[in-house]
Design a protein around this motif. Structure first.
Motif, PDB file in Angstrom:
ATOM      1  N   ALA A  77      42.230  38.838  74.561  1.00  0.00           N
ATOM      2  CA  ALA A  77      42.874  37.687  73.921  1.00  0.00           C
ATOM      3  C   ALA A  77      42.000  37.131  72.803  1.00  0.00           C
ATOM      4  N   GLN A  78      40.710  37.124  73.022  1.00  0.00           N
ATOM      5  CA  GLN A  78      39.760  36.615  72.038  1.00  0.00           C
ATOM      6  C   GLN A  78      39.802  37.411  70.741  1.00  0.00           C
ATOM      7  N   ASN A  79      40.022  38.700  70.855  1.00  0.00           N
ATOM      8  CA  ASN A  79      40.066  39.553  69.663  1.00  0.00           C
ATOM      9  C   ASN A  79      41.151  39.120  68.686  1.00  0.00           C
ATOM     10  N   THR A  80      42.229  38.537  69.194  1.00  0.00           N
ATOM     11  CA  THR A  80      43.303  38.091  68.303  1.00  0.00           C
ATOM     12  C   THR A  80      42.868  36.882  67.485  1.00  0.00           C
ATOM     13  N   LEU A  81      41.818  36.191  67.927  1.00  0.00           N
ATOM     14  CA  LEU A  81      41.269  35.065  67.175  1.00  0.00           C
ATOM     15  C   LEU A  81      40.185  35.521  66.214  1.00  0.00           C
ATOM     16  N   VAL A  82      39.476  36.570  66.568  1.00  0.00           N
ATOM     17  CA  VAL A  82      38.365  37.076  65.751  1.00  0.00           C
ATOM     18  C   VAL A  82      38.877  37.894  64.567  1.00  0.00           C
ATOM     19  N   VAL A  83      39.900  38.701  64.832  1.00  0.00           N
ATOM     20  CA  VAL A  83      40.405  39.632  63.815  1.00  0.00           C
ATOM     21  C   VAL A  83      41.715  39.109  63.235  1.00  0.00           C
ATOM     22  N   SER A  84      41.823  39.164  61.914  1.00  0.00           N
ATOM     23  CA  SER A  84      43.041  38.782  61.208  1.00  0.00           C
ATOM     24  C   SER A  84      43.271  39.787  60.082  1.00  0.00           C
ATOM     25  N   ASP A  85      44.400  39.699  59.433  1.00  0.00           N
ATOM     26  CA  ASP A  85      44.660  40.575  58.290  1.00  0.00           C
ATOM     27  C   ASP A  85      43.592  40.378  57.220  1.00  0.00           C
ATOM     28  N   ASP A  86      43.136  39.136  57.069  1.00  0.00           N
ATOM     29  CA  ASP A  86      42.118  38.846  56.051  1.00  0.00           C
ATOM     30  C   ASP A  86      40.768  39.439  56.422  1.00  0.00           C
ATOM     31  N   THR A  87      40.373  39.359  57.714  1.00  0.00           N
ATOM     32  CA  THR A  87      39.082  39.935  58.088  1.00  0.00           C
ATOM     33  C   THR A  87      39.119  41.456  58.050  1.00  0.00           C
ATOM     34  N   LYS A  88      40.285  42.042  58.263  1.00  0.00           N
ATOM     35  CA  LYS A  88      40.397  43.497  58.130  1.00  0.00           C
ATOM     36  C   LYS A  88      40.121  43.923  56.698  1.00  0.00           C
ATOM     37  N   LYS A  89      40.488  43.074  55.782  1.00  0.00           N
ATOM     38  CA  LYS A  89      40.293  43.362  54.363  1.00  0.00           C
ATOM     39  C   LYS A  89      38.912  42.952  53.868  1.00  0.00           C
ATOM     40  N   ASN A  90      38.439  41.795  54.321  1.00  0.00           N
ATOM     41  CA  ASN A  90      37.215  41.211  53.770  1.00  0.00           C
ATOM     42  C   ASN A  90      36.005  41.272  54.689  1.00  0.00           C
ATOM     43  N   GLY A  91      36.229  41.552  55.985  1.00  0.00           N
ATOM     44  CA  GLY A  91      35.127  41.602  56.931  1.00  0.00           C
ATOM     45  C   GLY A  91      35.133  40.430  57.891  1.00  0.00           C
ATOM     46  N   PHE A 147      31.036  24.269  53.786  1.00  0.00           N
ATOM     47  CA  PHE A 147      30.950  25.730  53.864  1.00  0.00           C
ATOM     48  C   PHE A 147      30.087  26.322  52.749  1.00  0.00           C
ATOM     49  N   ASP A 148      29.300  27.337  53.097  1.00  0.00           N
ATOM     50  CA  ASP A 148      28.594  28.161  52.122  1.00  0.00           C
ATOM     51  C   ASP A 148      28.674  29.603  52.617  1.00  0.00           C
ATOM     52  N   LEU A 149      29.627  30.356  52.090  1.00  0.00           N
ATOM     53  CA  LEU A 149      29.839  31.732  52.519  1.00  0.00           C
ATOM     54  C   LEU A 149      29.227  32.743  51.561  1.00  0.00           C
ATOM     55  N   SER A 150      28.322  32.264  50.696  1.00  0.00           N
ATOM     56  CA  SER A 150      27.721  33.144  49.685  1.00  0.00           C
ATOM     57  C   SER A 150      26.839  34.221  50.310  1.00  0.00           C
ATOM     58  N   LEU A 151      26.116  33.885  51.362  1.00  0.00           N
ATOM     59  CA  LEU A 151      25.247  34.872  52.006  1.00  0.00           C
ATOM     60  C   LEU A 151      26.075  35.964  52.664  1.00  0.00           C
ATOM     61  N   LEU A 152      27.162  35.578  53.296  1.00  0.00           N
ATOM     62  CA  LEU A 152      28.049  36.548  53.932  1.00  0.00           C
ATOM     63  C   LEU A 152      28.639  37.489  52.882  1.00  0.00           C
ATOM     64  N   LYS A 153      29.000  36.943  51.736  1.00  0.00           N
ATOM     65  CA  LYS A 153      29.536  37.753  50.650  1.00  0.00           C
ATOM     66  C   LYS A 153      28.509  38.783  50.189  1.00  0.00           C
ATOM     67  N   GLU A 154      27.259  38.361  50.084  1.00  0.00           N
ATOM     68  CA  GLU A 154      26.194  39.277  49.664  1.00  0.00           C
ATOM     69  C   GLU A 154      25.983  40.384  50.694  1.00  0.00           C
ATOM     70  N   VAL A 155      26.049  40.018  51.974  1.00  0.00           N
ATOM     71  CA  VAL A 155      25.864  41.023  53.034  1.00  0.00           C
ATOM     72  C   VAL A 155      26.904  42.120  52.909  1.00  0.00           C
ATOM     73  N   TYR A 156      28.152  41.740  52.684  1.00  0.00           N
ATOM     74  CA  TYR A 156      29.217  42.741  52.573  1.00  0.00           C
ATOM     75  C   TYR A 156      29.141  43.521  51.263  1.00  0.00           C
ATOM     76  N   GLU A 157      28.685  42.894  50.210  1.00  0.00           N
ATOM     77  CA  GLU A 157      28.504  43.622  48.943  1.00  0.00           C
ATOM     78  C   GLU A 157      27.424  44.684  49.083  1.00  0.00           C
ATOM     79  N   GLU A 158      26.388  44.358  49.846  1.00  0.00           N
ATOM     80  CA  GLU A 158      25.271  45.293  50.046  1.00  0.00           C
ATOM     81  C   GLU A 158      25.542  46.295  51.162  1.00  0.00           C
TER      82      GLU A 158
END
Length: 375
Positions: free
Chosen positions: A314-328, A357-368
């Motif tokens: 059940a928790q996985n339905t909260l963790v994963v979304s269409d957006d996280t499938k695309k963006n992480g 919110f500051d999601l800049s570090l997360l963005k860098e992690v996925y870029e790298e």
């Protein structure tokens, strides 16, 4: 009235806490930021070592969990047990359990006893606004908050907002009232059309029909109730989720000091990378997640393996979304951020997105590390 053919203790998994824990906010207000900064005990922030981002030298990592060590932290368990934290450069990770009487994650981070605290915008936002706490959220594990109203098919089910009229609704004191009030405001609900009954965190009051519906977690109480019986028949839980009905705040967010973002950027990026790897594994393996919670990290909680597995699914339905499938995992779209800011306003906290919110570090992690986006 039987809960099950062979009654057993409801156990610690039912002692559900609120994401807006009154005790946590009260600690901030009573102690003040100056007092928190001077708290005794080990200063976790001082043990970070080098922030070079290399394969070693980052020192110890301390993470304050938002609750007891149950299935909610499956990603952290995988990251630890599989050595992802060590591979990221940490010599050791300390996963500190929370609890109903525990110190709020914000207080632990502010007092520098933890580098990262798992929390929610409903806690971090008010701390920033009301206490001028220098905090930021750098990622969100749950894309949807798990709050809901749970009722029974065998009673007076609450499937829709319109069904609230004439019902008795059990709400826990100490914080959940604020979230429920925000839910009502978001939906234009007339609170005089039903009765609010103060309750604790045990949904047996639904089974005994002391209340018709009970404020709960989608990933917890409905599952536990479904394993029980009433009048010799299996209980059929009915849920009304807040996230899909006007209150889309995220949950299990990573809260850190602004100074850690400024001064230890690579430290936090290493943390995020290990977390992503751990949660990617947890999402793929609910049974393995449950086994780690029951047999290792939460062994002292005497958790039930079958229940924890169902909760992981059940928790996985909260963790994963269409957006996280695309963006992480942990990412938030601009739209989701704005929805959170609006929801917080409805709960009485007015704050700008950039102040929370500051999601800049997360963005860098996925870029790298684009391979971390598993789809």
């Amino acid at each position: 009235m039987n809960l099950s053919p062979r009654p057993r203790p409801l156990g610690p998994a039912l002692q559900r806490r609120t994401l807006l824990r009154g005790a946590g906010l009260g600690l901030l207000g009573a102690a003040g930021l100056g007092t928190l900064a001077a708290c005794g005990g080990q200063d976790a922030q001082s043990s970070t070592g080098s922030s070079s981002g290399g394969s070693s030298g980052l020192g110890d990592l301390t993470v304050q969990l938002s609750w007891i060590k149950n299935i909610e932290f499956a990603g952290e368990y995988f990251a630890d047990s599989k050595g992802y934290y060590k591979e990221a450069g940490f010599s050791k990770v300390n996963l500190l359990a929370g609890g109903s009487a525990g110190t709020a994650a914000e207080a632990m981070v502010l007092s520098r006893k933890a580098h990262v605290g798992l929390s929610s915008p409903t806690l971090t936002g008010p701390a920033i606004v009301n206490e001028q706490a220098p905090l930021k959220i750098i990622g969100a594990t749950f894309q949807k908050n798990p709050f809901c109203l749970v009722s029974m098919e065998q009673g007076k089910p609450v499937r829709t907002i319109a069904d609230l009229a004439g019902k008795k609704i059990g709400i826990q004191t100490g914080g959940n009232e604020t979230i429920f009030d925000g839910f009502c405001k978001a939906n234009g609900i007339d609170t005089s059309s039903f009765e609010i009954v103060p309750v604790q965190y045990d949904p047996s009051v639904v089974v005994s029909k002391e209340v018709d519906a009970f404020m709960a977690y989608l990933t917890n109480e409905p599952i536990l109730l479904a394993a029980r019986q009433v009048d010799g028949q299996p209980i059929v839980p009915v849920t009304l989720g807040f996230a899909d009905n006007g209150l889309p705040v995220v949950a299990e967010t990573f809260t850190v000091l602004q100074s850690t973002i400024d001064d230890k950027k690579d430290f936090l990026k290493a943390f995020l990378k290990a977390e992503i790897r751990g949660w990617n594994d947890a999402v793929k393996d609910p049974a393995g997640s449950a086994a780690l919670a029951v047999n290792t990290y939460g062994k002292d909680q005497k958790l039930n393996l079958e229940e924890q597995t169902k909760e992981a699914e059940a928790q996985n339905t909260l963790v994963v979304s269409d957006d996280t499938k695309k963006n992480g995992l942990f990412t938030m779209t601009d739209e989701l951020i704005e929805e959170n800011i609006k929801a917080l306003s409805q709960m009485g906290t007015t704050i700008k997105a950039d102040d929370l919110f500051d999601l800049s570090l997360l963005k860098e992690v996925y870029e790298e590390n684009p391979d971390l986006i598993t789809g």
